[in-house]
Each structure stands twice: as structure tokens, then as C-alpha cells.
Design an enzyme around this catalytic site. Sequence first.
Site, PDB file in Angstrom:
ATOM      1  CG  ASP A   1      -0.328  -0.243   2.405  1.00 26.79           C
ATOM      2  OD1 ASP A   1       1.059  -0.560   2.503  1.00 26.79           O
ATOM      3  OD2 ASP A   1      -0.653  -0.294   3.720  1.00 26.79           O
ATOM      4  CG  HIS A   2       3.535   2.355   3.261  1.00 27.51           C
ATOM      5  ND1 HIS A   2       2.340   1.374   3.614  1.00 27.51           N
ATOM      6  CD2 HIS A   2       3.886   3.287   3.968  1.00 27.51           C
ATOM      7  CE1 HIS A   2       2.333   1.966   4.893  1.00 27.51           C
ATOM      8  NE2 HIS A   2       3.084   3.093   4.927  1.00 27.51           N
TER       9      HIS A   2
ATOM     10  CG  ASP B   1       2.235   1.414   9.054  1.00 26.26           C
ATOM     11  OD1 ASP B   1       2.847   1.980   8.333  1.00 26.26           O
ATOM     12  OD2 ASP B   1       1.481   2.516   9.883  1.00 26.26           O
TER      13      ASP B   1
HETATM   14  C1  MIC Z   1       4.017   6.441   8.394  1.00 24.42           C
HETATM   15  O1  MIC Z   1       2.851   7.053   8.453  1.00 24.42           O
HETATM   16  O2  MIC Z   1       5.043   7.079   8.789  1.00 24.42           O
HETATM   17  C2  MIC Z   1       4.258   5.133   7.750  1.00 24.42           C
HETATM   18  C3  MIC Z   1       4.846   5.403   6.524  1.00 24.42           C
HETATM   19  O3  MIC Z   1       3.037   4.399   7.623  1.00 24.42           O
HETATM   20  C4  MIC Z   1       5.303   4.478   8.635  1.00 24.42           C
HETATM   21  C5  MIC Z   1       5.889   3.335   8.136  1.00 24.42           C
HETATM   22  C6  MIC Z   1       7.054   3.379   7.169  1.00 24.42           C
HETATM   23  O4  MIC Z   1       7.769   4.067   7.447  1.00 24.42           O
HETATM   24  O5  MIC Z   1       7.227   2.477   6.252  1.00 24.42           O
HETATM   25  C7  MIC Z   1       4.797   3.962  10.145  1.00 24.42           C
HETATM   26  O6  MIC Z   1       3.678   4.737  10.463  1.00 24.42           O
HETATM   27  O7  MIC Z   1       5.184   3.263  10.728  1.00 24.42           O
HETATM   28 FE1  SF4 Z   2      -0.027   4.719   5.132  1.00 23.36          FE
HETATM   29 FE2  SF4 Z   2       1.218   5.707   7.254  1.00 23.36          FE
HETATM   30 FE3  SF4 Z   2      -0.201   7.370   5.913  1.00 23.36          FE
HETATM   31 FE4  SF4 Z   2      -1.376   5.469   7.273  1.00 23.36          FE
HETATM   32  S1  SF4 Z   2      -0.059   6.990   8.145  1.00 23.36           S
HETATM   33  S2  SF4 Z   2      -1.925   6.062   5.242  1.00 23.36           S
HETATM   34  S3  SF4 Z   2      -0.034   3.727   7.016  1.00 23.36           S
HETATM   35  S4  SF4 Z   2       1.654   6.429   5.187  1.00 23.36           S
END
Ligand code: MIC
Ligand code: SF4
Length: 646
Positions: A65-66, A120
Site C-alpha cells: 500500500d505504501h 506500521d
Molecule cells: C508512516 O505513516 O509514517 C508510515 C510510512 O506508515 C510508517 C511506516 C514506514 O515508514 O514504512 C509508520 O507509520 O510506521
Molecule cells: Fe499509510 Fe502511514 Fe499514511 Fe497510514 S499514516 S496512510 S499507513 S503512510
Amino acid sequence: MAKGTVVQKIIDAHYVSGSRTPGEPVAIKIDQTLTQDATGTMAYLELEAMKTPKVDTELSVSYVDHNMAQNGPENRNDHLYLRTVAANKGVLFSPPGNGICHQLHLERFGAPGKTLIGSDSHTPTGGGIGMMAIGAGGLDVALAMAGKAFHIPYPKVIGVKLTGSLSPWCAAKDVILKLLSILTTKGNVGSVVEYFGPGVATLSVPQRATITNMGAELGVTTSLFPSDEMTRAWLRRQNRENVFVPLEADADAEYDRIIEIDLAGIVPLAACPSSPDQVKAVSELAGIEVDQVLIGSCTNGGYRDLAMAAMALRGRRIAPGVTLGISPGSRPVLEMLARNGLLADLVAAGARILEVGCGPCIGQGQSPANGTVSVRTFNRNFAGRTGTKGDQAYLVSPETAVAVALTGRFTDPRTLGFDCPRVEEPEKFWSDDALFQKPAAGTEIIRKPTIGEPPLNTPLPDELAGEIVIKVGDKITTDHIMPAGVHLKLRSNIPAYSRVVFECFTEPGKPSFAERAAAVRDAGKAGVIIGRDSYGQGSSREHAAICPMYLGVKVVAALAIERIHRANLINFGILPLLFADPADYDAMEQGDALLFHGLRHQLAVGKPVTGELVKADGKKKTILFNHPLSGEDIVMVLAGGRLNCP
Ligand code: MIC
Ligand code: SF4
């Protein structure tokens, strides 16, 4: 001991070993795990490095998803590895486009009373249905997949008593922003937030999930709601009533602290740049010109929020010059909106429909123009996270976002002059689990050339000659340490990703952190990072430990270090230290030497740890440090990280 709380009941039901004293480590059994691609590739490489033939949980799901942009082959290489390693190891795989891990997991797999850890930080979204859902580093998730217990400090429980009910145009997002204004993003390590009181029954599951999702910004271990008739009804709509169990705190439950929030008193709020706890009333910001509005993410990308936005925008147009982007939380949400026509209302109003996924929330596109204001329904507005240096990102509810999109400026939605649409949740949620790919033993794991190996650290030396490579201030987030956005595709290439550690602090014409750290390492010394309060807030990305480790960092000393980051440092053999006297922080400067004599012995015998600061002019000062390490943590740090332990 927080007796009679939902948290205590779930821990009791999953207790493996350890203490029941707040702050002392307790090990719990983990029922479910989730990973996402940006942290997952490393997590599965670690699972492989641990020689785990097959996962040993009730359910493990791998989401993509990222990293969706596929600028260059790296993302898709990761996807192929993730798909095949999942099949091989017994993990269910959710392909790109299926949904954001937290939204989809809540819809399809979350279950009251179960434990879940995810690589996450927003994994606590599952707390919206009474699940004990905790964010962790990839290595801890890999260990849970291998069937190992998960260690947390036995939590203190902050009880949030909700009374009353929300007024029209006031939202669950405003409730969590209100709590962030009270508790702030720091000082809550080791606590869990549990909601109770008569106001709970007035909140739907999606509203509860917004609140527990953004509880991550408080820095607590997790947040959770009881499981009640509202939970049962929502699970029924998902065709999953069979997983419902009722769960509530006892009438005489004991909380370590109680905060009371009257939902009727909640007004539209916004988190101002650049921290989720810089909260102001939207009415105070009224009139500020806005260039970009984004609705979606794992905080506010569910059916109710997007349907509300579509109904409010029906027959109207967004203000000239404004851009409105919509990033739906899951494929079922997008398909339902498409089938019932609400998607057409969004498109006709001028919205740009983005891919299902994290997208702009993690700086993957939609970076704002310089000097302009971006208003987002997301959960983080750390400086630069949008991909634009000097950005001005505000976090709001979908209701406020709609008002801003329609007017082109900050507007309290209650002044719009029409009623807030009432969204009836569909009796049956559309879902198509056929798009998940099931495990198939023996699947060949596809490993394209950009898939690296998890790097290993060396054991901690007894005589550690350290040099301070950087000194930073309060509330340094893992986004400061390890930027995401355009660099996200480097997550499985540690040498390349390491080049951008602390990139935001690089001054033009001066060597970067990576260059300085590598020079210290190559001179045979150990890199030291000095932080202040609440170091390592935010994301669970273990790269914020792995990449500094790769550059030779052996010690991080700060006033306080946040939970997930601290665990990641330990997992990769970096020693986290806490100043015994906060004033010693002031004595430290970049380039100073920090020497530790007999360090292995010092750690083995207890606290404090003594270091010697040597300034450029030769002046010396003895510095005392405490440390947050358990006996098992010490073994791990001495060995140079968990992957070096048998
Ligand atoms: C975020 O919201 O900062 C992320 C990207 O989802 C991170 C995970 C990541 O850095 O891959 C998180 O919240 O853990
Ligand atoms: Fe994705 Fe993290 Fe943003 Fe949620 S907060 S949408 S998991 S990048």
C-alpha cells in the site's frame, strides 16, 4: 495495575511471562500480524534470515500500500518478492490496489479481544473494534510471525471517559485532535489509552478507528475501545459477526489517570504545522488561503468519510484554483462509491481520484507548491513529510476538508449554510476477498537484484571510542532521521538509503550526516547521535536504526526515546542511553568525543553507565547515563543486535 480494564483483560488472556507491574516487561502471545511493503520487505528478509520455514500465528497478512508509484523497477521488485515470500511462508498477500493495511485489516480480519502487531505505527486502528493492536519494528513482527511472544512494558492505562454526543459537522478526528492538545505527542511512552463512558455508544466503528489510529501520534503503546453492540453491527455488515465477542471494562475498573471529554463540547479543530499536537480551533484559522485539500489515508479513508464528502459536494464545485485529491482507504470502499454513484459526485465537484493507498500521506506525489497551505485529513504533518521543504500542512476532519475545498480558505464547516449529510452505512459492505492471494507452500521466492540482505552489526566493544556525529533537538521524528517520499523505493537497498539519513539537516556546501558518520566509522570510531526529548517519534520504520547502524552509529543518547524506535535501536545493536542529568545535553557538541570504558561490564552490572565527554580543547567531563534495557535487551545489544543472537 489498571484492574478491570479491557487492556488488562486482553493481556491476561495472552499472558506468556513477565511482570504485571507498570513499566516492567511483560511478554504476550500474538494472534495476528500485518506488514506493509515499505517495512515488510526487510521484515520478510529477517524472517528468512531466522530460517523460519512457515509462520506460526492465527493469521499473518502482507499488504502492499505504501510504495505504489513504480518510478523505476524497485517498487515492483519489492512487490514480487513480497508476493512470493508470503506464499512460501504461509502469509496471506494483499496486492497493490487492494487497500491500506489498517483500513483493510479492520474491515476483513480485525477481531475484538485478539492481539495484533504490525510493522506500521498506525496498527492501533484495530483498537476501534476492541483489538489490542500494536505497532512495532519489522524485526519484532518477524519474530511474532515465527511464533515468539512480543514484549511490551506492562502499560499504565489512561482512561478517557466520553460523555455526550458529537454535534453536526464535528467529527471523530476532532476528538483525537482534542486529546492530542491535552496529552501532546510526548511523555506518554508506556501508556495505553482506553475509552469508556456513555459517549462510546454514540460513536460508530469507523469513528472509533479514526480515534485509535491517530492515537499513534500520542506515542502510546496502543489505544482501544470496548467491543459492544455497535461493534457487532459493524462486523455483521462485514459478514463477520462470527468473530464478535463483547468486551468492556468492569464498573469498578481502575485507571492510572482519567481524562473526561464531553463530545457535545467538541468543535472543528486543526493540527497546525508541523506537529499533530499544535491544535487550534478551525474558527481561529478562518480565512487563511488554502491551495490543496486531500481527503483519505488510513485515518479518514473509509466509506463513511468519503461518502459524507461526496454527499456534501454533490451539485457543488470546489473553489477555483484549489486542488482536491481523494485517496480511498480500500478497494471495497472505492468500489462501493463507484457502484452507488457517489464517486461521480466527487468527480463532478472537481476532485482528483488518487490510487487506493497511502499516496500523498507518505509524500508519494501531490507535494504542495512552495509557500502554500495544504489541508489534509491524514495523521501526520511533520516538517517536510509532504515532500516540500518548508511545507505548511494542517490536519483536519473530512468535514472541515470539504468546507475548505468549497471555499478555498480555512472555513468552519458549521458556517457552510447547509446540513452535514447523514451517511447510512450500507447494510452489507461490498467485499471481494478473492483478490487476496493465498499461501502456497513451495512457491519459489522471486528475488530481483534490488532486494538486498538485512545488514548485520558487530558486537558492542568494551572500550567504545565514540564521536558525536549530530546533536539534534526535541521531538525528532523518524521522518527526520529517515525521509520517505521519493526515497521510499530504497527501503530494500540499505547502502543507497543510508545516504539520506538526517538529510533535512544537511547544510548547503557542508558534508552530510552520512559522509560525516562514514568518516568517523572509517577512522575506527563509533558514531554517536545526541537527541533531546521524545527522540524517534512517529513511524515504526526500523530503517531509522538500520541505516545509522550501517554508517557505524553505536550509541543514541537523549532525554527520552520513543517506544518503537527504542526497540528498533536495540534490535539492531545500537545502545540507547538516557541522560541522568538533562543539563548534560547542553555540554555536548557535534565533533566532541564520548568515551566509554569497560562498557560491556558496565551494562552487565546495572545502571548508571558512565561516559567521558572530551571537548575539542581537551576539557573532560564525566557523564552519567541511565538506560531502559531489560536483561534480554542487554544480551542483544552486546551481541550487536538480535540477528546475531542464536
Ligand atoms: C508512516 O505513516 O509514517 C508510515 C510510512 O506508515 C510508517 C511506516 C514506514 O515508514 O514504512 C509508520 O507509520 O510506521
Ligand atoms: Fe499509510 Fe502511514 Fe499514511 Fe497510514 S499514516 S496512510 S499507513 S503512510
